[in-house]
Design a protein around this motif. Structure first.
Motif, mmCIF file in Angstrom:
data_model
loop_
_atom_site.group_PDB
_atom_site.id
_atom_site.type_symbol
_atom_site.label_atom_id
_atom_site.label_comp_id
_atom_site.label_asym_id
_atom_site.label_seq_id
_atom_site.Cartn_x
_atom_site.Cartn_y
_atom_site.Cartn_z
ATOM 1 N N LEU A 257 -30.174 -20.914 -30.046
ATOM 2 C CA LEU A 257 -28.782 -21.132 -29.661
ATOM 3 C C LEU A 257 -28.581 -22.544 -29.128
ATOM 4 N N ASP A 258 -29.478 -22.988 -28.256
ATOM 5 C CA ASP A 258 -29.356 -24.320 -27.667
ATOM 6 C C ASP A 258 -29.538 -25.414 -28.720
ATOM 7 N N ALA A 259 -30.523 -25.236 -29.610
ATOM 8 C CA ALA A 259 -30.795 -26.253 -30.633
ATOM 9 C C ALA A 259 -29.639 -26.367 -31.623
ATOM 10 N N THR A 260 -29.041 -25.231 -31.994
ATOM 11 C CA THR A 260 -27.913 -25.253 -32.913
ATOM 12 C C THR A 260 -26.714 -25.961 -32.291
ATOM 13 N N ALA A 261 -26.439 -25.660 -31.024
ATOM 14 C CA ALA A 261 -25.327 -26.313 -30.327
ATOM 15 C C ALA A 261 -25.536 -27.825 -30.264
ATOM 16 N N ARG A 262 -26.755 -28.254 -29.955
ATOM 17 C CA ARG A 262 -27.047 -29.701 -29.893
ATOM 18 C C ARG A 262 -26.852 -30.348 -31.258
ATOM 19 N N LYS A 263 -27.300 -29.672 -32.308
ATOM 20 C CA LYS A 263 -27.202 -30.228 -33.664
ATOM 21 C C LYS A 263 -25.750 -30.445 -34.076
ATOM 22 N N LEU A 264 -24.854 -29.599 -33.559
ATOM 23 C CA LEU A 264 -23.432 -29.679 -33.895
ATOM 24 C C LEU A 264 -22.629 -30.486 -32.884
ATOM 25 N N GLY A 265 -23.270 -30.912 -31.798
ATOM 26 C CA GLY A 265 -22.567 -31.655 -30.767
ATOM 27 C C GLY A 265 -21.614 -30.792 -29.965
ATOM 28 N N LEU A 266 -21.918 -29.491 -29.863
ATOM 29 C CA LEU A 266 -21.066 -28.565 -29.115
ATOM 30 C C LEU A 266 -21.589 -28.412 -27.689
ATOM 31 N N PRO A 267 -20.704 -28.287 -26.705
ATOM 32 C CA PRO A 267 -21.166 -28.068 -25.330
ATOM 33 C C PRO A 267 -21.803 -26.695 -25.188
ATOM 34 N N ALA A 268 -22.886 -26.624 -24.443
ATOM 35 C CA ALA A 268 -23.618 -25.363 -24.276
ATOM 36 C C ALA A 268 -22.725 -24.283 -23.691
ATOM 37 N N GLU A 269 -21.766 -24.670 -22.853
ATOM 38 C CA GLU A 269 -20.917 -23.669 -22.204
ATOM 39 C C GLU A 269 -19.926 -23.015 -23.161
ATOM 40 N N SER A 270 -19.792 -23.535 -24.383
ATOM 41 C CA SER A 270 -18.896 -22.915 -25.364
ATOM 42 C C SER A 270 -19.608 -21.860 -26.209
ATOM 43 N N VAL A 271 -20.904 -21.655 -25.964
ATOM 44 C CA VAL A 271 -21.698 -20.684 -26.723
ATOM 45 C C VAL A 271 -21.855 -19.411 -25.892
ATOM 46 N N ILE A 272 -21.441 -18.277 -26.452
ATOM 47 C CA ILE A 272 -21.583 -16.993 -25.773
ATOM 48 C C ILE A 272 -23.042 -16.555 -25.868
ATOM 49 N N VAL A 273 -23.664 -16.274 -24.726
ATOM 50 C CA VAL A 273 -25.082 -15.915 -24.675
ATOM 51 C C VAL A 273 -25.246 -14.560 -24.000
ATOM 52 N N THR A 274 -25.837 -13.623 -24.723
ATOM 53 C CA THR A 274 -26.181 -12.317 -24.145
ATOM 54 C C THR A 274 -27.635 -11.946 -24.437
ATOM 55 N N VAL A 275 -28.365 -12.854 -25.087
ATOM 56 C CA VAL A 275 -29.745 -12.548 -25.475
ATOM 57 C C VAL A 275 -30.604 -12.258 -24.251
ATOM 58 N N ASP A 276 -30.243 -12.814 -23.107
ATOM 59 C CA ASP A 276 -31.030 -12.596 -21.897
ATOM 60 C C ASP A 276 -31.028 -11.137 -21.471
ATOM 61 N N ARG A 277 -29.911 -10.425 -21.703
ATOM 62 C CA ARG A 277 -29.821 -9.028 -21.258
ATOM 63 C C ARG A 277 -30.012 -8.014 -22.380
ATOM 64 N N HIS A 278 -29.686 -8.404 -23.637
ATOM 65 C CA HIS A 278 -29.745 -7.444 -24.755
ATOM 66 C C HIS A 278 -30.924 -7.680 -25.690
ATOM 67 N N ALA A 279 -31.559 -8.862 -25.637
ATOM 68 C CA ALA A 279 -32.559 -9.281 -26.624
ATOM 69 C C ALA A 279 -31.905 -9.355 -28.008
ATOM 70 N N ASN A 280 -32.709 -9.327 -29.050
ATOM 71 C CA ASN A 280 -32.197 -9.413 -30.424
ATOM 72 C C ASN A 280 -31.887 -8.006 -30.913
ATOM 73 N N THR A 281 -30.602 -7.710 -31.076
ATOM 74 C CA THR A 281 -30.190 -6.386 -31.571
ATOM 75 C C THR A 281 -29.758 -6.445 -33.027
ATOM 76 N N SER A 282 -30.245 -7.452 -33.761
ATOM 77 C CA SER A 282 -30.005 -7.588 -35.195
ATOM 78 C C SER A 282 -28.508 -7.544 -35.511
ATOM 79 N N ALA A 283 -28.073 -6.655 -36.389
ATOM 80 C CA ALA A 283 -26.666 -6.629 -36.819
ATOM 81 C C ALA A 283 -25.701 -6.323 -35.685
ATOM 82 N N ALA A 284 -26.205 -5.777 -34.575
ATOM 83 C CA ALA A 284 -25.337 -5.449 -33.439
ATOM 84 C C ALA A 284 -25.068 -6.643 -32.541
ATOM 85 N N SER A 285 -25.859 -7.709 -32.668
ATOM 86 C CA SER A 285 -25.817 -8.743 -31.622
ATOM 87 C C SER A 285 -24.510 -9.517 -31.580
#
Length: 323
Positions: A257-285
């Motif tokens: 998530l962080d690397a993709t945001a940097r590559k696009l020049g997007l601020p990290a705070e504009s990326v919704i992050v839930t991986v810390d609490r849900h992990a990778n839930t595949s199609a549900a994520s």
């Protein structure tokens, strides 16, 4: 930039569901050769939810669907299309979408599953959007639901710590206007089959099989492909990356998530992050993260969202949506 008024698939409700049991890294470390520090440093994951007795992909999908329908303020019987994205269906057939249909009390509507692993929700949403635009459907229920814990090798610490179970759903309704799905782009490249796959299936081993992954190579492809398809979908929508209010990405790994945001020049705070609490839930994520951010008030009506994901196959895709 103005967008032409047209018949569009508008998100009118979201919902999600998680199993009852939450599993911390510390709990995993009691049975797997790992540690909280090792997992957090490499993935950003701290907890995940694991399905227990009586909890299946269809039960989680149904709960998420009910929550989305309630948020949309409609009756379940108004739904004329159900698409369930999953790589872990209840049965080989029939489609788990039909189990959800029955549980919701819908006697007749188009119902089927889509299998594109972690990109499944983007694939399902794009199909639903196409059917709504064409007039083949008016009210669609699109769900991503998984019980990946049941295809994990719990002796392989490189994979079993990464995944969790859950479901997310959206209701899409046909509306005339400028809100809704503005553009979507999907891709697949089957040459990379052996980088992320399950080593079984009805036609080969007559077993379900276990998940296998070559993580470093998946990481490299993910950053490149996700940045590329995000730019592609923004071009298709006639918008710039600077117009994006929120990126709702597949929650595979915090470093992706962080690397993709940097590559696009997007601020990290504009990326919704839930991986810390849900992990990778595949199609549900993606729908899980979307529901979290809508319900906590971050995502507001009129915001420009980009949903994106990459999964086994490889499959990947993105959608630009005016919420």
């Amino acid at each position: 930039m103005t967008v032409e008024t047209a018949r569009r698939a508008v998100i009118t409700g979201t919902g999600s569901a998680l199993p009852r049991r939450q599993v911390t890294n510390a709990e995993l470390a009691r049975t797997v050769d790992t540690s909280d520090e090792w997992i957090v440093e490499r993935t950003g994951i701290r907890t995940r939810y694991i399905a227990g007795e009586g909890e299946t992909t269809s039960t989680l999908a149904t709960e998420a669907a009910r929550n989305a329908i309630a948020a949309a303020g409609i009756a379940a019987t108004e739904i004329d299309l159900i698409i369930l994205a999953t790589a872990t269906p209840d049965q080989t057939f029939p489609a788990s979408a039909t189990i959800v249909q029955t549980a919701l009390g819908i006697d007749d509507c188009v119902s089927f599953d889509v299998q594109a692993v972690c990109s499944g929700f983007l694939y399902a949403m794009t199909v639903a959007d196409s059917m709504i635009r064409s007039g083949a459907a008016s009210t669609a229920l699109v769900i991503g639901a998984e019980t990946f814990s049941r295809i994990l090798d719990w002796e392989d610490r490189t994979t079993c710590v990464l995944f969790g179970d859950g479901a997310g759903a959206v209701v899409l309704r046909a509306e005339e206007g400028t809100r809704g799905v503005l553009a979507a782009r999907l891709h697949a490249d089957g040459r990379h089959n052996q980088l992320l796959y399950v080593d079984g299936g009805p036609s080969t081993t007559q077993t379900v099989g276990k998940l296998r992954m070559r993580g470093q190579e998946v990481f490299r492809h993910a950053v490149t492909n996700l940045a590329s398809v995000l730019r592609e979908v923004m071009d298709a929508a006639g918008l710039a990356t600077s117009d994006i209010d929120w990126v709702v990405p597949h929650q595979a790994n915090r470093r992706i998530l962080d690397a993709t945001a940097r590559k696009l020049g997007l601020p990290a705070e504009s990326v919704i992050v839930t991986v810390d609490r849900h992990a990778n839930t595949s199609a549900a994520s993606v729908p899980l993260a979307l529901d979290v951010a809508i319900r906590d008030g971050r995502i507001k009506r009129g915001d420009l969202l980009v949903l994106e994901a990459m999964g086994g196959g490889f499959t990947w895709g993105a959608a630009a949506i005016r919420y």
